[in-house]
Design a protein around this motif. Structure first.
Motif, PDB file in Angstrom:
ATOM      1  N   GLU A  96       0.835  -1.206   0.000  1.00  0.00           N
ATOM      2  CA  GLU A  96       0.000   0.000   0.000  1.00  0.00           C
ATOM      3  C   GLU A  96       0.863   1.247   0.000  1.00  0.00           C
ATOM      4  OE1 GLU A  96      -3.969  -1.694   2.336  1.00  0.00           O
ATOM      5  OE2 GLU A  96      -2.311  -0.813   3.484  1.00  0.00           O
ATOM      6  N   LEU A  97       2.007   1.191   0.685  1.00  0.00           N
ATOM      7  CA  LEU A  97       2.929   2.322   0.703  1.00  0.00           C
ATOM      8  C   LEU A  97       3.492   2.547  -0.696  1.00  0.00           C
ATOM      9  CD1 LEU A  97       4.409   4.463   2.358  1.00  0.00           C
ATOM     10  CD2 LEU A  97       6.139   2.737   2.908  1.00  0.00           C
ATOM     11  N   TYR A  98       3.819   1.461  -1.377  1.00  0.00           N
ATOM     12  CA  TYR A  98       4.290   1.559  -2.771  1.00  0.00           C
ATOM     13  C   TYR A  98       3.238   2.235  -3.645  1.00  0.00           C
ATOM     14  CZ  TYR A  98       4.956   0.095  -7.601  1.00  0.00           C
ATOM     15  OH  TYR A  98       5.055   0.082  -8.958  1.00  0.00           O
ATOM     16  N   ASP A  99       1.988   1.781  -3.511  1.00  0.00           N
ATOM     17  CA  ASP A  99       0.906   2.377  -4.300  1.00  0.00           C
ATOM     18  C   ASP A  99       0.750   3.855  -3.993  1.00  0.00           C
ATOM     19  OD1 ASP A  99       0.310   0.022  -5.578  1.00  0.00           O
ATOM     20  OD2 ASP A  99      -1.335  -0.526  -4.245  1.00  0.00           O
ATOM     21  N   ALA A 100       0.845   4.208  -2.716  1.00  0.00           N
ATOM     22  CA  ALA A 100       0.683   5.602  -2.304  1.00  0.00           C
ATOM     23  C   ALA A 100       1.793   6.475  -2.875  1.00  0.00           C
ATOM     24  CB  ALA A 100       0.653   5.706  -0.783  1.00  0.00           C
ATOM     25  N   VAL A 101       3.017   5.956  -2.864  1.00  0.00           N
ATOM     26  CA  VAL A 101       4.150   6.719  -3.395  1.00  0.00           C
ATOM     27  C   VAL A 101       4.020   6.889  -4.901  1.00  0.00           C
ATOM     28  CG1 VAL A 101       6.646   6.643  -3.822  1.00  0.00           C
ATOM     29  CG2 VAL A 101       5.757   6.141  -1.542  1.00  0.00           C
ATOM     30  N   THR A 102       3.723   5.809  -5.625  1.00  0.00           N
ATOM     31  CA  THR A 102       3.632   5.902  -7.082  1.00  0.00           C
ATOM     32  C   THR A 102       2.437   6.733  -7.532  1.00  0.00           C
ATOM     33  OG1 THR A 102       2.461   3.776  -7.149  1.00  0.00           O
ATOM     34  CG2 THR A 102       4.840   3.725  -7.493  1.00  0.00           C
ATOM     35  N   ALA A 103       1.371   6.733  -6.730  1.00  0.00           N
ATOM     36  CA  ALA A 103       0.188   7.529  -7.063  1.00  0.00           C
ATOM     37  C   ALA A 103       0.263   8.938  -6.478  1.00  0.00           C
ATOM     38  CB  ALA A 103      -1.076   6.831  -6.559  1.00  0.00           C
ATOM     39  N   VAL A 124       6.913  11.133  -0.418  1.00  0.00           N
ATOM     40  CA  VAL A 124       6.510  10.804  -1.787  1.00  0.00           C
ATOM     41  C   VAL A 124       7.593  11.230  -2.774  1.00  0.00           C
ATOM     42  CG1 VAL A 124       4.928  11.428  -3.646  1.00  0.00           C
ATOM     43  CG2 VAL A 124       4.028  10.817  -1.396  1.00  0.00           C
ATOM     44  N   THR A 125       8.082  12.445  -2.613  1.00  0.00           N
ATOM     45  CA  THR A 125       9.081  12.985  -3.535  1.00  0.00           C
ATOM     46  C   THR A 125      10.382  12.197  -3.504  1.00  0.00           C
ATOM     47  OG1 THR A 125       8.159  15.220  -3.300  1.00  0.00           O
ATOM     48  CG2 THR A 125      10.402  15.040  -4.161  1.00  0.00           C
ATOM     49  N   GLU A 126      10.882  11.922  -2.297  1.00  0.00           N
ATOM     50  CA  GLU A 126      12.180  11.261  -2.178  1.00  0.00           C
ATOM     51  C   GLU A 126      12.137   9.771  -2.495  1.00  0.00           C
ATOM     52  OE1 GLU A 126      14.596  12.128   1.192  1.00  0.00           O
ATOM     53  OE2 GLU A 126      13.960  14.218   1.305  1.00  0.00           O
ATOM     54  N   LEU A 127      10.961   9.149  -2.328  1.00  0.00           N
ATOM     55  CA  LEU A 127      10.880   7.709  -2.574  1.00  0.00           C
ATOM     56  C   LEU A 127      10.413   7.361  -3.986  1.00  0.00           C
ATOM     57  CD1 LEU A 127       9.522   6.152   0.751  1.00  0.00           C
ATOM     58  CD2 LEU A 127      11.880   6.478  -0.021  1.00  0.00           C
ATOM     59  N   GLN A 128      10.089   8.359  -4.796  1.00  0.00           N
ATOM     60  CA  GLN A 128       9.643   8.083  -6.160  1.00  0.00           C
ATOM     61  C   GLN A 128      10.658   7.225  -6.912  1.00  0.00           C
ATOM     62  OE1 GLN A 128       6.956   8.977  -8.352  1.00  0.00           O
ATOM     63  NE2 GLN A 128       5.826   9.334  -6.472  1.00  0.00           N
ATOM     64  N   SER A 129      11.941   7.546  -6.748  1.00  0.00           N
ATOM     65  CA  SER A 129      12.978   6.808  -7.475  1.00  0.00           C
ATOM     66  C   SER A 129      13.360   5.506  -6.789  1.00  0.00           C
ATOM     67  CB  SER A 129      14.232   7.681  -7.623  1.00  0.00           C
ATOM     68  OG  SER A 129      14.769   8.004  -6.347  1.00  0.00           O
ATOM     69  N   LYS A 130      12.812   5.269  -5.572  1.00  0.00           N
ATOM     70  CA  LYS A 130      13.169   4.062  -4.829  1.00  0.00           C
ATOM     71  C   LYS A 130      11.963   3.166  -4.600  1.00  0.00           C
ATOM     72  CE  LYS A 130      16.414   6.849  -2.096  1.00  0.00           C
ATOM     73  NZ  LYS A 130      16.762   7.273  -0.709  1.00  0.00           N
ATOM     74  N   LEU A 173     -10.871  10.825  -9.117  1.00  0.00           N
ATOM     75  CA  LEU A 173     -12.330  10.832  -9.168  1.00  0.00           C
ATOM     76  C   LEU A 173     -12.945  11.140  -7.802  1.00  0.00           C
ATOM     77  CD1 LEU A 173     -13.042   7.742 -11.470  1.00  0.00           C
ATOM     78  CD2 LEU A 173     -13.328  10.169 -12.044  1.00  0.00           C
ATOM     79  N   GLY A 174     -12.081  11.286  -6.796  1.00  0.00           N
ATOM     80  CA  GLY A 174     -12.567  11.670  -5.477  1.00  0.00           C
ATOM     81  C   GLY A 174     -12.591  10.569  -4.432  1.00  0.00           C
ATOM     82  N   TYR A 175     -12.142   9.355  -4.806  1.00  0.00           N
ATOM     83  CA  TYR A 175     -12.130   8.264  -3.835  1.00  0.00           C
ATOM     84  C   TYR A 175     -10.904   8.381  -2.931  1.00  0.00           C
ATOM     85  CZ  TYR A 175     -15.846   6.045  -6.519  1.00  0.00           C
ATOM     86  OH  TYR A 175     -17.035   5.779  -7.139  1.00  0.00           O
ATOM     87  N   GLU A 176     -11.083   8.013  -1.676  1.00  0.00           N
ATOM     88  CA  GLU A 176      -9.973   8.050  -0.730  1.00  0.00           C
ATOM     89  C   GLU A 176      -8.915   7.044  -1.161  1.00  0.00           C
ATOM     90  OE1 GLU A 176      -9.113   7.281   4.035  1.00  0.00           O
ATOM     91  OE2 GLU A 176     -11.155   7.329   3.262  1.00  0.00           O
ATOM     92  N   GLY A 177      -7.652   7.410  -0.957  1.00  0.00           N
ATOM     93  CA  GLY A 177      -6.544   6.592  -1.427  1.00  0.00           C
ATOM     94  C   GLY A 177      -6.583   5.152  -0.976  1.00  0.00           C
ATOM     95  N   ILE A 178      -6.772   4.932   0.312  1.00  0.00           N
ATOM     96  CA  ILE A 178      -6.763   3.571   0.841  1.00  0.00           C
ATOM     97  C   ILE A 178      -7.945   2.775   0.301  1.00  0.00           C
ATOM     98  CG2 ILE A 178      -8.060   4.170   2.936  1.00  0.00           C
ATOM     99  CD1 ILE A 178      -5.167   1.658   2.716  1.00  0.00           C
ATOM    100  N   GLU A 179      -9.107   3.439   0.155  1.00  0.00           N
ATOM    101  CA  GLU A 179     -10.308   2.799  -0.390  1.00  0.00           C
ATOM    102  C   GLU A 179     -10.077   2.405  -1.846  1.00  0.00           C
ATOM    103  OE1 GLU A 179     -15.082   3.868  -0.613  1.00  0.00           O
ATOM    104  OE2 GLU A 179     -13.602   5.473  -0.827  1.00  0.00           O
TER     105      GLU A 179
END
Length: 210
Positions: A96-103, A124-130, A173-179
């Motif tokens: 989920e952390l990966y998804d949050a960073v990439t999104a 988010v910024t610093e982990l984009q490349s990792k 579209l307005g959906y919460e990230g985790i959802e």
């Protein structure tokens, strides 16, 4: 350095557990959800991250090697310490952390206790490349997907970049990230190498049915 422990749980407190390994008691710091899964007198096996400082040596325990690697990676971000990293792994799995960073889902990351929007944005910024390293043992699959996405080639394997794109679209579209991530994960389970459009449609059906 200690990298893994297996023993009997002697006691559990608010943020630590005492584990007996062949007569030696080790105090292990862990996220609340990890401690809640333990029971006094039961056996426990944990991946361990050992932090050594001038004034202390502290052991942090995780149920998987993926989480240990994510804990280590999070602390590579300026301003993120062990307390912040544990808080994030309390509310987000490495996937989920990966998804949050990439999104670039700053809101999802800032749900962690003590992590404000400014720090979440830096993560988010610093982990984009990792981002590939967030999946631990499956890092090569994710890194490959990220490279294919950057090159404009459709990814195979778990279609991880497609999942990240679908999560991002649902967030827009307005959906919460985790959802959104959970809906995409459920939709992906029933599909073989799904494309982004198909994944979004299936995820929207999951959200409507929830």
């Amino acid at each position: 350095m200690i990298g893994r422990l297996k023993g009997s749980v002697v006691s559990i407190s608010e943020d630590t557990a005492l584990i007996d390994v062949n007569g030696v008691g080790y105090e292990i710091y862990a996220a609340p959800r990890v401690l809640q899964d333990m029971g006094v007198g039961e056996d426990a096996t944990l991946s361990i991250e050992t932090l050594v400082r001038e004034d202390l040596i502290r052991l942090y325990g995780f149920p998987s090697e993926n989480e240990r690697q994510a804990f280590r990676l999070l602390q590579s971000v300026q301003g993120v310490g062990a307390k912040h990293a544990l808080a994030m792994l309390q509310v987000l799995t490495p996937s989920e952390l990966y998804d949050a960073v990439t999104a670039e889902d700053v809101t999802a990351i800032s749900r962690a206790h003590g992590v404000g929007k400014k720090l979440a944005q830096r993560i988010v910024t610093e982990l984009q490349s990792k981002a590939g390293a967030l999946a631990g043992s499956t890092g090569e699959v994710i890194a490959m997907a990220a490279r294919k996405k950057a090159a404009g080639v459709a990814p195979s394997d778990l279609s991880l970049s497609a999942k990240a794109d679908a999560v991002s679209a649902l967030a827009n579209l307005g959906y919460e990230g985790i959802e959104a991530r959970r809906a995409v994960a459920r939709a992906a389970e029933a599909m073989d190498e799904p494309g982004v459009e198909a994944l979004i449609k299936a995820a929207l059906k999951e959200l409507a049915a929830a």
